[in-house]
Design a protein around this motif. Structure first.
Motif, PDB file in Angstrom:
ATOM      1  N   ALA A   1       0.844  -1.197   0.000  1.00 33.77           N
ATOM      2  CA  ALA A   1       0.000   0.000   0.000  1.00 33.77           C
ATOM      3  C   ALA A   1       0.880   1.248   0.000  1.00 33.77           C
ATOM      4  O   ALA A   1       1.874   1.324   0.729  1.00 33.77           O
ATOM      5  CB  ALA A   1      -0.919  -0.009   1.211  1.00 33.77           C
ATOM      6  N   HIS A   2       0.508   2.204  -0.828  1.00 35.67           N
ATOM      7  CA  HIS A   2       1.249   3.456  -0.925  1.00 35.67           C
ATOM      8  C   HIS A   2       0.362   4.513  -1.577  1.00 35.67           C
ATOM      9  O   HIS A   2      -0.690   4.206  -2.128  1.00 35.67           O
ATOM     10  CB  HIS A   2       2.546   3.274  -1.717  1.00 35.67           C
ATOM     11  N   ALA A   3       0.812   5.734  -1.510  1.00 34.54           N
ATOM     12  CA  ALA A   3       0.138   6.857  -2.175  1.00 34.54           C
ATOM     13  C   ALA A   3       1.227   7.796  -2.686  1.00 34.54           C
ATOM     14  O   ALA A   3       2.347   7.807  -2.170  1.00 34.54           O
ATOM     15  CB  ALA A   3      -0.801   7.580  -1.215  1.00 34.54           C
ATOM     16  N   GLU A  59      -4.461   6.179  -1.475  1.00 32.41           N
ATOM     17  CA  GLU A  59      -3.715   4.955  -1.187  1.00 32.41           C
ATOM     18  C   GLU A  59      -4.202   3.819  -2.077  1.00 32.41           C
ATOM     19  O   GLU A  59      -5.404   3.669  -2.300  1.00 32.41           O
ATOM     20  CB  GLU A  59      -3.878   4.571   0.279  1.00 32.41           C
TER      21      GLU A  59
END
Length: 111
Positions: A44-46, A84
């Motif tokens: 998970a990332h943004a 995200e």
């Protein structure tokens, strides 16, 4: 800027957990080939970059915000900036991600 050409499978690769990323950038837009193995997750990332993902081959589950999608060949999804997201490759897959603006953070890791 001078026009450029590349075979995407031959671009320099950046290995990250779950995939090999092969970016190709112009002045304001970047396209990236991502190759993932079945069962591999992308954490998970943004990021502030707007992203569009196109599945060329294979299958993956993609979470954008709270929504999970299952994508296969020809499917496309939009990831708004700063939202995200994460992915899990269901099958060996080739995916293309387009980014605006260019993800300089990824290009810097190739140097």
């Amino acid at each position: 800027m001078k026009a450029r050409y590349a075979q995407t499978a031959s671009l320099p690769g950046l290995e990250v957990p779950g995939a090999v990323l092969r970016p190709f950038a112009g002045e304001h837009l970047m396209l990236m080939r991502a190759e993932g193995k079945a069962g591999s997750p992308l954490a998970a990332h943004a990021h502030p970059h707007e992203q569009i993902t196109l599945v060329v081959s294979g299958r993956l589950r993609l979470r954008i915000g709270e929504e999970w999608l299952e994508l296969g060949p020809g499917d496309i999804a939009h990831v708004p900036s700063n939202v995200e997201h994460e992915a899990v490759f269901i099958e060996d897959s080739v995916v293309f991600d387009a980014f605006h603006p260019v993800r300089q953070d990824l290009l810097d890791k190739l140097r």
